[in-house]
Scaffold this active site. Structure first.
Site, mmCIF file in Angstrom:
data_model
loop_
_atom_site.group_PDB
_atom_site.id
_atom_site.type_symbol
_atom_site.label_atom_id
_atom_site.label_comp_id
_atom_site.label_asym_id
_atom_site.label_seq_id
_atom_site.Cartn_x
_atom_site.Cartn_y
_atom_site.Cartn_z
ATOM 1 N N GLU A 267 -80.824 -75.711 -87.748
ATOM 2 C CA GLU A 267 -80.667 -74.547 -86.852
ATOM 3 C C GLU A 267 -81.983 -74.240 -86.128
ATOM 4 O O GLU A 267 -81.963 -73.827 -84.961
ATOM 5 C CB GLU A 267 -80.163 -73.325 -87.614
ATOM 6 C CG GLU A 267 -78.779 -73.487 -88.257
ATOM 7 C CD GLU A 267 -77.687 -73.959 -87.300
ATOM 8 O OE1 GLU A 267 -77.732 -73.608 -86.108
ATOM 9 O OE2 GLU A 267 -76.790 -74.709 -87.753
ATOM 10 N N HIS A 270 -82.053 -76.238 -83.068
ATOM 11 C CA HIS A 270 -81.288 -75.581 -81.995
ATOM 12 C C HIS A 270 -82.112 -74.430 -81.402
ATOM 13 O O HIS A 270 -82.192 -74.260 -80.187
ATOM 14 C CB HIS A 270 -79.983 -75.001 -82.538
ATOM 15 C CG HIS A 270 -78.902 -76.014 -82.787
ATOM 16 N ND1 HIS A 270 -78.449 -76.861 -81.806
ATOM 17 C CD2 HIS A 270 -78.175 -76.295 -83.898
ATOM 18 C CE1 HIS A 270 -77.466 -77.631 -82.308
ATOM 19 N NE2 HIS A 270 -77.296 -77.309 -83.575
ATOM 20 N N GLU A 296 -77.261 -80.776 -79.878
ATOM 21 C CA GLU A 296 -77.177 -81.450 -81.173
ATOM 22 C C GLU A 296 -78.239 -82.546 -81.293
ATOM 23 O O GLU A 296 -78.696 -82.854 -82.390
ATOM 24 C CB GLU A 296 -75.752 -81.997 -81.324
ATOM 25 C CG GLU A 296 -75.222 -82.080 -82.723
ATOM 26 C CD GLU A 296 -75.233 -80.787 -83.538
ATOM 27 O OE1 GLU A 296 -75.336 -79.686 -82.961
ATOM 28 O OE2 GLU A 296 -75.159 -80.901 -84.769
HETATM 29 ZN ZN ZN Z 1 -75.793 -78.133 -84.769
#
Ligand code: ZN
Length: 503
Positions: A267, A270, A296
């Site tokens: 995360e 991201h 991703e």
């Molecule tokens: Zn992801």
């Protein structure tokens, strides 16, 4: 300097207002998943519905349509301005394409479908979910017809998550990939099994607060900015927000460090992407990430390539042993092997990086076959199990560990799955480029230094917001189109020596 267009200024003002409203919606959703008292659920549903309605009204207004029509012809816009117009026009087109009745039916179906999915899982009875999956697919076909597509309905659905990426292009990438991956998975998992790696230390008692402190340090070291973000706890980890407020979440398991550890790194990957856009572009399309595939690629690069790599653990294992003394006798090479164990398994989210993509390829193929009518909804469990056996050599004992495991279809997310694999492939290709442009970058990881990698990602990817689509970005940054061999070679180079097998 571009000539200042009055229309562009008005347009950007409206775009920013919509972004602020969306940001508020994101924070309501974040709160709902983290701290909201359960009794608030009805008020929250009303707040979200009302705000979503306002956003939709503003996005699809006649005035917005007129501005976009004018701006699309405006040659005086500079490149960034033109990107903002192009990208917002795409959002506008999708938002205006669907009749209100269909949108309403979709969202109602979603709640019933989610409920039925939960019951089906509880009772281990696919039949409970079947009519709702059927309805969702029918509605998704209607969506595709309204949105429009060139080649096949799946194009219109995929486009929502991976813009300008026709299904046949994804197929052209993923089919040869699958052919190389299936035998490789068999070889690696056989060698991994024969290696008889001691994994006993991976489970035990790991104080949750100690986990939180340790993982927060890692996320900070990666460069995630806590002045503009937070790390909190949820059932299903996610990243939400943009600009000056990008929040990440994780879940802790007191018996196993891995779920919390790797979801934090994932995360944060991201989060770094969203935090890496340029301040001057905040609240415009140039100031947010482009697609799920690119997103991703960032999270997987950090989680798998960096976070499951030997240099990373050279630095962090001694620190982790301090935080969790039970691990103090685990040697580095054994730890590295254990966290990279490869074995075919039923559950996608628990799969290792070698087998993971076969879970995705199965779903990508099945979704298309359902949409094309080649697989009936009633046949989904059987086809699922058949394909699991063909690709991974195992058959789920029940549908909860088979076709009922993911929430995506219950949620109406059809066309979403392939973006995970597109991300993995891009991550490997980007990392090859990182290594040619910055040889020795991994020596830094072994000292807990990630700034050169983050700087590279910021310059090549994050700062561009929605300027490039997936394939454009890949070509622009790596000099060639997406090529599955980068990922295949990454696996061979890592797992051959790890489990002593010639690949
Ligand atoms: Zn992801």
């Amino acid at each position: 300097m571009a000539k200042k267009s009055r229309t562009y200024e008005r347009f950007i003002e409206k775009v920013k207002e919509i972004s602020y409203l969306n940001q508020a919606l994101s924070m309501l959703r974040w709160d709902q998943e983290t701290y909201m008292p359960p009794g608030t659920v009805n008020d929250r549903a009303k707040q979200v519905a009302l705000l979503s309605g306002i956003v939709h009204e503003r996005m699809t207004s006649k005035a917005m349509g007129r501005m976009l029509a004018e701006l699309k012809k405006d040659r005086s816009l500079d490149e960034d301005q033109a990107v903002n117009v192009r990208e917002f026009a795409r959002d506008f087109k999708r938002a205006t394409a669907l009749p209100a009745a269909l949108v309403k039916e979709l969202s109602e179906t979603e709640s019933y479908s989610l409920d039925a999915w939960g019951k089906a899982r509880k009772e281990m009875n696919y039949k409970k979910f079947e009519p709702w999956l059927d309805k969702t697919i029918n509605l998704k076909c209607k969506v595709a017809e309204h949105i429009g597509y060139k080649d096949q309905p799946y194009d219109a659905l995929l486009e929502e998550y991976e813009p300008m990426m026709p299904t046949k292009d994804v197929e052209a990438i993923l089919t040869p990939f699958r052919k190389k991956l299936v035998p490789l998975v068999a070889k690696i998992s056989k060698a991994a099994k024969e290696a008889r790696v001691d994994e006993s230390f991976l489970t035990g008692d790991f104080n949750v607060e100690a986990q939180r402190i340790f993982f927060t340090e890692i996320v900070k070291d990666m460069g995630y900015d806590f002045e503009r973000g937070r790390l909190d706890v949820t059932t299903h980890p996610f990243t939400i927000g943009e600009a000056l407020d990008v929040r990440i979440t994780t879940r802790y398991n007191e018996k196993d460090l891995r779920p919390g550890l790797f979801s934090c790194i994932h995360e944060a990957g991201h989060g770094l992407y969203e935090q890496g856009t340029l301040a001057k572009n905040y609240h415009t399309p140039m100031g947010v990430a482009q697609s799920l595939g690119i997103h991703e690629s960032q999270s997987r690069l950090w989680e798998n390539v960096v976070g499951r790599g030997m240099p990373f653990w050279k630095y962090y294992l001694p620190r982790m042993q301090k935080a969790f003394p039970a691990l103090c006798r685990v040697p580095l090479d054994l730890w590295h092997k254990a966290i990279n164990m490869v074995r075919p398994s039923f559950i996608r989210v628990e799969a290792d990086e070698v087998t993971y993509n076969l879970h995705i390829l199965l779903r990508f193929e099945l979704e298309r076959e359902i949409l094309e009518g080649k697989v009936k909804i009633s046949e989904v469990p059987a086809v699922w199990n058949e394909r699991m056996e063909k690709y991974l050599g195992i058959v789920p004992p029940d549908d909860v560990q088979g076709c009922l495991q993911d929430v995506h279809w219950a949620f109406g997310l059809v066309g979403y799955f392939p973006t995970y694999t597109l991300g993995n492939l891009l991550a490997a290709q980007l990392y090859d480029k990182v290594q040619t442009e910055m040889p020795g970058v991994e020596y830094g990881f072994a000292k807990g230094k990630f700034a050169p990698l983050l700087g590279w990602l910021r310059q090549k990817i994050h700062q561009h917001g929605r300027r490039y689509m997936y394939l454009d970005l890949c070509r622009k940054v790596t000099g060639s189109t997406i090529d599955e061999d980068h990922f295949i070679n990454y696996l061979k180079k890592k797992y051959g020596p790890l489990f002593g097998v010639q690949l």
